[in-house]
Design a protein around this motif. Structure first.
Motif, short mmCIF file in Angstrom:
data_model
loop_
_atom_site.label_atom_id
_atom_site.label_comp_id
_atom_site.label_asym_id
_atom_site.label_seq_id
_atom_site.Cartn_x
_atom_site.Cartn_y
_atom_site.Cartn_z
N SER A 53 44.11 37.94 41.98
CA SER A 53 43.67 36.60 41.61
C SER A 53 44.57 36.11 40.47
O SER A 53 45.78 36.37 40.49
CB SER A 53 42.18 36.67 41.22
N LYS A 106 42.66 30.91 43.74
CA LYS A 106 42.50 32.19 43.04
C LYS A 106 41.06 32.41 42.59
O LYS A 106 40.62 33.56 42.45
CB LYS A 106 43.48 32.25 41.85
N VAL A 123 39.41 33.85 45.55
CA VAL A 123 39.69 35.29 45.72
C VAL A 123 38.57 36.13 45.09
O VAL A 123 38.18 37.17 45.63
CB VAL A 123 41.06 35.65 45.08
N ILE A 124 38.01 35.65 43.99
CA ILE A 124 36.95 36.43 43.31
C ILE A 124 35.64 36.39 44.13
O ILE A 124 34.99 37.42 44.32
CB ILE A 124 36.77 35.93 41.87
N ALA A 128 39.27 43.05 42.44
CA ALA A 128 40.30 42.05 42.15
C ALA A 128 40.89 42.28 40.77
O ALA A 128 40.28 42.92 39.90
CB ALA A 128 39.70 40.64 42.24
N THR A 145 42.98 39.94 37.70
CA THR A 145 43.46 38.62 37.27
C THR A 145 44.59 38.81 36.26
O THR A 145 44.36 39.06 35.09
CB THR A 145 42.32 37.78 36.64
N THR A 156 36.19 42.54 39.03
CA THR A 156 37.47 41.88 38.70
C THR A 156 37.93 42.36 37.33
O THR A 156 37.19 42.26 36.35
CB THR A 156 37.28 40.35 38.69
#
Ligand SMILES: NC(=O)c1ccc[n+]([C@@H]2O[C@H](COP(=O)([O-])OP(=O)(O)OC[C@H]3O[C@@H](n4cnc5c(N)ncnc54)[C@H](O)[C@@H]3O)[C@@H](O)[C@H]2O)c1
Length: 257
Positions: free
Chosen positions: A149, A167, A170-171, A190, A192, A247
């Motif tokens: 992400s 993005k 994506v999470i 994920a 970042t 994430t």
């Protein structure tokens, strides 16, 4: 399991989408150094093959593929090639994205076709690549999916609204898919990254822009692709087998989410 073997990537079959250039190339190189068998899949097939050739030249195992992640046949062919060559797939790193090629501009100036293409690569690409590798991972009852992400999601940076929106998607994708595939021993997490000095990012950004993006970091230095490798490797290893839907932010401590 011995403490150190939890982090062992030796022999793991790792697909890196967008593995021909930028940060993806560094993931491919570093995973190969850690003993993984690497599939570099990129829409720029020449770049992916060059990465794989260099890995093989250093004694590692790798293949390079021409893959368009937004195309179902192409993502399926990627999965087949990985399985046929290496006998399985342990890890999928969904790193391919439209980013450095996108102009930074007001949301009012983004052409609708560009919005659609960003969603097709950055979100539909994830969907298609995960679906392509799923049967292979399911068969084994094990797999690791790592979705890339961006820290833009925490910061809400302007001027690439489609990219930031994709993005954030994506999470959500990571969280929901984690619940759908957990029963098969597959984790989905994920990362970042903060603004990272990949060769492609540097080539497409002004020095002034790169300098302003350092402000607010607890660790105040430029972020380089190597800074991301540890988190991605952790999420690709057995050390994270009971962690899914999460994430990890890697940005030098700018956003603390
Ligand atoms: N560099 C940064 O500052 C930064 C920050 C946050 C997140 N990220 C993310 O990290 C990842 C890597 O970043 P980067 O700087 O190397 O990005 P990049 O834009 O330079 O590279 C992306 C790679 O994806 C490939 N690609 C593009 N479209 C594709 C398609 N349809 N199918 C297959 N491959 C395709 C490109 O050829 C390239 O190799 C991306 O997901 C990016 O969004 C980067």
């Amino acid at each position: 399991m011995a403490a150190n073997s939890r982090f062992d990537l030796e022999g793991r079959v790792v697909i890196v989408t967008g593995g021909g250039k930028g940060i993806g190339k560094v993931y491919a190189q570093q995973f190969a150094k850690a003993g993984a068998r690497v599939v570099a899949a990129d829409i720029d097939g020449m770049a992916a093959q060059a990465v794989a050739e260099a890995i093989r030249g250093d004694g590692g195992a790798a293949i390079g593929l021409t893959t368009d992640v937004s195309n179902p046949e192409s993502s399926h062919a990627m999965s087949e090639a990985a399985r046929d060559t290496f006998g399985g797939i342990d890890v999928l790193i969904n790193n391919a994205s439209l980013m450095s090629v996108l102009p930074r501009r007001s949301w009012l100036e983004i052409p609708e076709e560009e919005w659609d293409r960003v969603m097709a690569v950055n979100l539909r690409g994830l969907f298609l690549c995960c679906r392509a590798v799923f049967p292979v991972m399911k068969e084994r009852g094990y797999g690791k999916i790592v979705n890339i992400s961006s820290s833009r999601v925490w910061e809400g940076n302007p001027n690439r609204l489609h990219y930031t929106t994709s993005k954030a998607g994506v999470i959500g994708f990571t969280r929901a898919l984690a619940r759908e595939v957990g029963e098969h021993g597959i984790t989905v997490n994920a990362v970042t990254p903060g603004l990272t000095m990949s060769d492609t990012q540097v080539a497409s950004s002004s020095n002034n822009y790169l300098a302003t993006r350092l402000e607010g970091r607890a660790i105040s230095r430029p972020q380089v692709p190597d800074d991301l490798v540890g988190a991605v490797m952790f999420l690709s290893s057995a050390a994270s087998d009971f962690m899914t839907g999460q994430t990890i932010n890697v940005d030098g401590g700018k956003a603390m989410h």
